[in-house]
Every structure is written in structure tokens, then in C-alpha cells.
Design an enzyme around this catalytic site. Structure first.
Site, PDB file in Angstrom:
ATOM      1  N   GLU A 119       0.831  -1.212   0.000  1.00  0.00           N
ATOM      2  CA  GLU A 119       0.000   0.000   0.000  1.00  0.00           C
ATOM      3  C   GLU A 119       0.866   1.262   0.000  1.00  0.00           C
ATOM      4  OE1 GLU A 119      -2.228   0.500   3.608  1.00  0.00           O
ATOM      5  OE2 GLU A 119      -3.753   1.758   2.647  1.00  0.00           O
ATOM      6  N   LYS A 196      -9.540   2.482  -2.325  1.00  0.00           N
ATOM      7  CA  LYS A 196      -9.749   1.869  -1.005  1.00  0.00           C
ATOM      8  C   LYS A 196     -11.175   2.138  -0.551  1.00  0.00           C
ATOM      9  CE  LYS A 196      -7.301   1.810   3.462  1.00  0.00           C
ATOM     10  NZ  LYS A 196      -5.955   2.080   4.030  1.00  0.00           N
ATOM     11  N   CYS A 233      -5.797  -2.659   2.128  1.00  0.00           N
ATOM     12  CA  CYS A 233      -5.537  -2.625   3.580  1.00  0.00           C
ATOM     13  C   CYS A 233      -6.749  -2.894   4.486  1.00  0.00           C
ATOM     14  CB  CYS A 233      -4.851  -1.319   3.961  1.00  0.00           C
ATOM     15  SG  CYS A 233      -4.053  -1.417   5.598  1.00  0.00           S
TER      16      CYS A 233
END
Lengths: 384, 384
Positions: A119, A196, A233
Site C-alpha cells: 500500500e 480503497k 488494507c
């Protein structure tokens, strides 16, 4: 941190548990044994020279009559930052490009078809500081920023798909920042981007200060080597996020991450692996490694003193298969490249065997979730 | 089965890994250390006399200013069948009642408030045979069958809540069979029942021959000791099933199961534990133990020869907490009672810390799932 720092769980077990019991320990912990890949000597030498761990494992599928095996080699890279966090931004980015370029070269020697980085890989995970400058200067255009161009070169040079998670600056929509993964086809074209979906509000992950929840939904990218998706994540903790990528057809879901120590280490082997089981697909959990120190002290909202680091990024990247098996982890201490050869036919084979989608009853859940979000929702509680 | 039969993973690691490394291995595998409970001598002696494993662990929560700790002791029981599967039905049931009564007596000595038994606990897991008789004779009324009456006696005698998963005969609705858990309050009243939501079609789990998917939804039971729910066996593989119980307020979700060997053992430590993490609640995974042999051969649809057993039920029952920690497992080989003392305040504390529900974006998923079940659904796939 604990007193003893293990380089890796697997090495510790190998050292102490006798072979015949170790086999059974591994089966219970990691499922069906993965096959060690025979990696080329030049790649192994490169790993020693450039000081990174290189590991290759293979997952098998059964032969079928009507489909050929669909063999793909996936590479995931975990790494430390190269320069200190107070070096000039351009130098930090250049040093990261160089380091990742070195690892991708080794991946190419090993015949990797798809590679994914951690990430926000071009920068320190600086959101803990809550300072905007210089960190927002690491943000780039997903379509034609220098990092995307760098990845396009890698993709063309080595004929591999590159998944590049960056801090994105969206100039077209009011200079907005996003946490984004760019997918570059092995042709060198940008296939697209995905953002994300879930943003953490915990510990030093002050990401909600910098960017919002993505609105790109659960798109899946059809590459020459299979259908892939990227769950960035914190989306790892949301089973519905994995599910929707899988429902859209993902055979491999990458989870580029940045996570630390006591906070999440015991959850790390559980969540991405659970997603590979629950969704009949491969998942790749990628964490950064090492400590990142910052110039100015910051607080964590945990009642403790101000400090200058985020905590220890414990690496331990791994790849999990739909049959419940998984590779060993990369180390907790070093840069590394983990390669898995997988036959994507395994996804459908396991789906036909376990049938979680067929038995999923999604109509019921669509209705229940739609009710749950209403202001007048009443939980279904039985009382005496 | 593998050549070496481990009694338990934990005992193997304790035997071989040096203490200072073992502590770190345990942290990575099992999270924050659980506290050994000081169980009364009479219970420990009873366990030796009656030949079952007895283990007690405690999970801690932080003290709060406005809420008192909400301490509850939960007991989960795994066991072998007592009589051979060809003994008369009434004798088999009576022997199981006797055995479970013996273990519940020990649970009561340990101050257990809620006890849960394994799936279809009064009978062998005979669905592999695809024969109807005599197995359907094990089915009982959830409201006033002999097993529910037996559990009501236990509940009153020991002042504990009993979760009793049985094969249910629903006489009111055309003699239908269901896989059901009956929840008996510590007052001795039947608080209600909940049915298995997802029915497997895999291996020897020929349960879809006997009963259908439950329509009791995701009800949660408010007991004197906390809000509980029951996710029966195969529902463990469905993250949405856990989620909806949690959304309805469950603080403890029981997962009474029956599962075997190579098929699921590597998935077992992952799934219920992932659910405890993802949903900020406690989960209790309960498996039966041992081999069950049947008089007539049956086939498994796996291309192998007909045989007389389902496979090895590997026990390994455990309890997982919302902070990612978990107890060690009961053994893979023996009957056992696992007790966990938990402060239910931990659920909200972890929810406030990690905030998966706050960041869950359920509106988006309700919409996406509603679209997904439509015949004209088109997966979101990006192509070059």
C-alpha cells in the site's frame, strides 16, 4: 514489542519441532502442503546480492477434461522505506522506484506474470503524523504520474501486469486525494484504477484526515493471466468487501497493506486467508516491513506519550488458496519477494466442491442489510 | 489421516518450542494471552474420574467508569458418541443424555452460566448414510421433546442457559425435519429456537437429503448473562450469516458443528475466529470428536470405494474473542469441556477501537447484493 523478535514463525517451528510432527503441525496450521518452486539461479543470486528474501511455492489443481490448466505466477513484494522520512520527496520516490525495480527484475527472472506492491508504496506511511506537507506531495495522477509511468515501463519490459497502490491526486475532481491501486496491463496500458473502500479510524491510521472512502465499487480487472481485484488494507477486515470482488469474478484478490505489531499481527494470518476460503479465490496479503521514524513527535490518542514512529511493520506477507492452504510467510524483518504459482482452475473446482455461493442466500441478506440501514431498524431479539 | 496423530497442536508446540520463543509463537498464533482459570478441585477430579478434558481460560476487558464489568462463564462441550450407531435409538439417546449430564455437572461446579453442546448432539452424524431410518427417529419436538425436557431440568438445577442443537421434528408444519438449536433459559423456560441457515452439499454431509435451509433468520436471544446467537455448522463458512447475528446484537455466537479431518481441519481455526474479529463479538466453535462407524456401506461421491465411516471428527473446539485472541483448543482425541470467562464489555470496547460497523458501508452492499441476485446481473469487469 515482545522480548524475542522472531524472524518468522515458520523458521522457529522448523528449528524446534521434529520432522514427523512438523508435517502435521503444518497441515493443521497451513493446510495441504505447497510445492517448493525451482527458481532460477540468477534470481536467487540477485536476491542475495540485493539483500532480499526470495521464496517460491506452488498450489496444485486437479486436471480437467475440458479446460487446460490456467497456470499463473504471482509475485508480491514487501519492503522497507529506503531513505529516511526527512529526505527530499523526489529522492525518496526515486529510491523506492530503484528498489522496487530491482525486485521486479528478479520477479521477471522467475517468470512472474502479475506483481503487486504494498500500500502507498512510494512513500513512508506518514498519515500517523496528521501533517499535510510534505506527505501530500507524494500524491500523483493515477493515469500519468511518474510512478504509473515507471510501472508501465516495468510492465512492457518484463511482460507482466503491475498492481501499483499509490496515494492518488485526482486533479480533475478538485485536487482530491485518494488511496488508489493502479492496474497496468502487461501491454503497458493502464487498465484502470480502484480505490480503497474502507478507511480506518484506529490507532495511528489517521488516514481519514487525508482521503475518503472510494466510490469505484468492486471492479475486477480482466488481465491476460486471470481476473484480479484489489482490496486495499483496512478493507481486509470487511468480509463484504472481499465478497463483492469475488461476486464480480475475481480469481485473485490482492490486499496491499501497512499494518503494525501488537495491534493486528494475530489477526493477519486469519483475515485474508478466511477470504480465500469463503470466496473460493486466491488472496495475497502484503504488508510493509521495518520501522519508519518521523521528525516531529505525534500522539496516538491512546493515553500514551507522544512519539516519532508508527510501530513495527511486521511484514509476514503470504498467499492463500481457496482450498484452505497457504504459503509460509515472508519474514518479519526483511524485504522480500514471494512468488506463488497457481492453477486458477482451482477456484471453480473448490466452488463446485464447497458451494458457498450456491448456498449463499444473497436475497435474504440483501433484504436484511437494506432493513438494517433504515433509521427505524429494530434488531431481532427474543426475550423471556 | 496423517501418520502422526497429534493430541493437540498446542501440546506439541509446548513440548518442543523453548519458553521465550513459545511466548512469541503463541502471540502470533493466538493473540493476547488468555488467563488460566482456577477451577475447583471437585470439577478437576470429576473430569479425571469421568475421563474428559477440562480447561478454563479468561479474557480480560478494560475497566470502564460508567459500566460495571459484565462477567460471564461460557462452557462448550465436545464429545464422542457413547453407544455404537446400531444400538437401539432410545438407548443411544439415553446414553448421550447421561454423558452430557455428567459434563454439565462439572460445568456447574465451575460456575458456568451458559453451556452449548455440539450439533445434533443426541445422535451420530448419520446423514452420510442417506438412509432415513432409524436416523429420523432421533428427531424431536424443539418445544417439548425429551431432550428439551432434559435440558430444562439441567437449566433449572444448575441455573444456567442451555443451547441444545438437535434434529427437530416440526409436527405442526407437516412433520418437517430441521437442524435446530433450542435455547433454554436458566429459568427452565424454552426461550426459543433458531435453525441452520445454510445446508452443505459437500462430501459426506448429505444433510440436504434430510432438511432444508432454516427460515428463522438471525434472531438473537437475550439471556440473563448476555445476548447470544447460534450459527449452526456450515453457516460458519458464510461471513454474512455471522454478520447478521452480530447486527442483531449478539455478543456471543455459538457454532455447534460436526466436521472431519483433511476436509476442513486447516479452515477450522480460521473461520469462527475471523467472525469474532470481523463482528466485534465472541465466537465458540464446537466440533464433535472421534470416529462413527455405520452398519451399511455408503459412498461419498468422491470416486473412492464405499465405506462405513464419515471420517475423523477432530474436536479442537475453541473460543475466540473480538480482540483477535483465542483460547487453546480442546484435544483432537478426547471428550472435553472448555470454559471461558469473558467480560462482555470487551465487545463494545473493540467496536469503538476498530469500528468495523461504523465503517461498514452497508447501504452500498445492500444495493450491490440486491443487484447481484437479479437474472440480468452483469459483473463489473474492466477489460483492455
Amino acid at each position: 514489542m515482545a522480548t524475542v523478535q522472531l524472524e518468522s514463525l515458520e523458521k522457529c517451528l522448523e528449528r524446534h519441532v521434529p520432522p514427523e510432527e512438523l508435517r502435521e503441525v503444518r497441515r493443521i496450521l497451513y493446510g495441504k502442503e505447497t510445492r517448493m518452486l525451482d527458481l532460477p539461479l540468477c534470481a536467487l543470486e540477485t536476491a542475495v546480492e540485493r539483500d532480499f528474501e526470495l521464496k517460491g511455492l506452488g498450489f496444485e489443481a486437479a486436471p480437467e477434461q475440458l479446460r487446460q490448466p490456467r497456470i499463473v505466477r504471482v509475485g508480491i513484494i514487501q519492503n522497507k522505506i529506503v531513505l529516511p522520512t526527512n529526505a527530499p520527496v523526489a529522492q525518496q520516490v526515486a529510491a523506492m522506484h530503484k528498489r522496487i525495480g530491482d525486485l521486479v527484475e528478479a520477479a521477471a527472472m522467475c517468470g512472474v506474470n502479475i506483481v503487486c506492491f504494498q500500500e502507498a508504496w512510494t512513500m513512508p506511511f506518514a498519515f500517523c503524523t496528521r501533517e499535510k506537507l510534505p506527505w501530500t506531495e507524494f500524491a500523483e495522477s493515477a493515469e500519468d504520474g511518474p510512478t504509473t509511468k515507471f510501472c508501465q515501463e516495468l510492465a512492457k519490459q518484463y511482460n507482466l501486469v503491475v498492481v501499483s497502490p499509490i496515494l492518488e491526486r485526482d486533479e480533475v475532481h478538485g485536487e482530491t486525494l485518494w488511496n488508489t491501486a493502479v492496474v497496468v496491463s502487461n501491454s503497458g496500458h493502464v487498465l484502470g484504477k480502484t480505490r480503497k473502500n474502507h478507511i480506518p479510524r484506529i490507532g495511528d491510521f489517521n488516514e481519514s484526515t487525508y482521503y475518503m472512502e472510494g466510490k469505484t465499487g468492486h471492479r475486477v480487472f480482466q488481465t491476460q493471466f486471470g481476473r484480479i481485484a484489489v482490496n486495499i488494507c483496512y478493507g481486509r477486515h470487511h468480509p463484504l468487501n472481499w465478497l463483492m470482488f469475488s461476486i464480480n469474478g475475481a480469481e485473485i484478490i490482492f490486499n496491499p497493506s501497512a499494518t503494525v505489531g501488537d495491534l493486528s499481527e494475530p489477526m493477519w494470518p486469519i483475515e485474508a486467508r478466511n477470504a480465500s476460503i469463503a470466496n473460493h479465490c486466491f488472496t495475497c496479503a502484503i504488508n510493509r516491513v521495518g520501522m519508519e521514524h518521523f521528525q516531529n513527535e505525534f500522539t496516538s490518542g491512546d493515553g500514551k506519550k507522544a512519539h516519532r514512529d508508527f510501530g513495527y511493520f511486521y511484514g509476514s506477507s503470504y498467499i492463500a488458496a481457496p482450498d484452505g492452504s497457504r504459503t509460509p510467510s515472508l519474514s518479519r524483518t526483511r524485504d522480500g519477494l514471494l512468488i506463488a504459482e497457481m492453477d486458477l482452475n482451482l477456484c471453480r473446482q473448490i466452488s463446485d466442491k464447497w458451494a458457498f455461493k450456491m448456498t449463499g442466500r444473497y436475497e435474504m441478506y440483501a433484504e436484511e442489510l437494506a432493513k438494517m440501514v433504515q433509521p427505524d431498524f429494530e434488531p431481532n431479539i427474543i426475550k423471556e
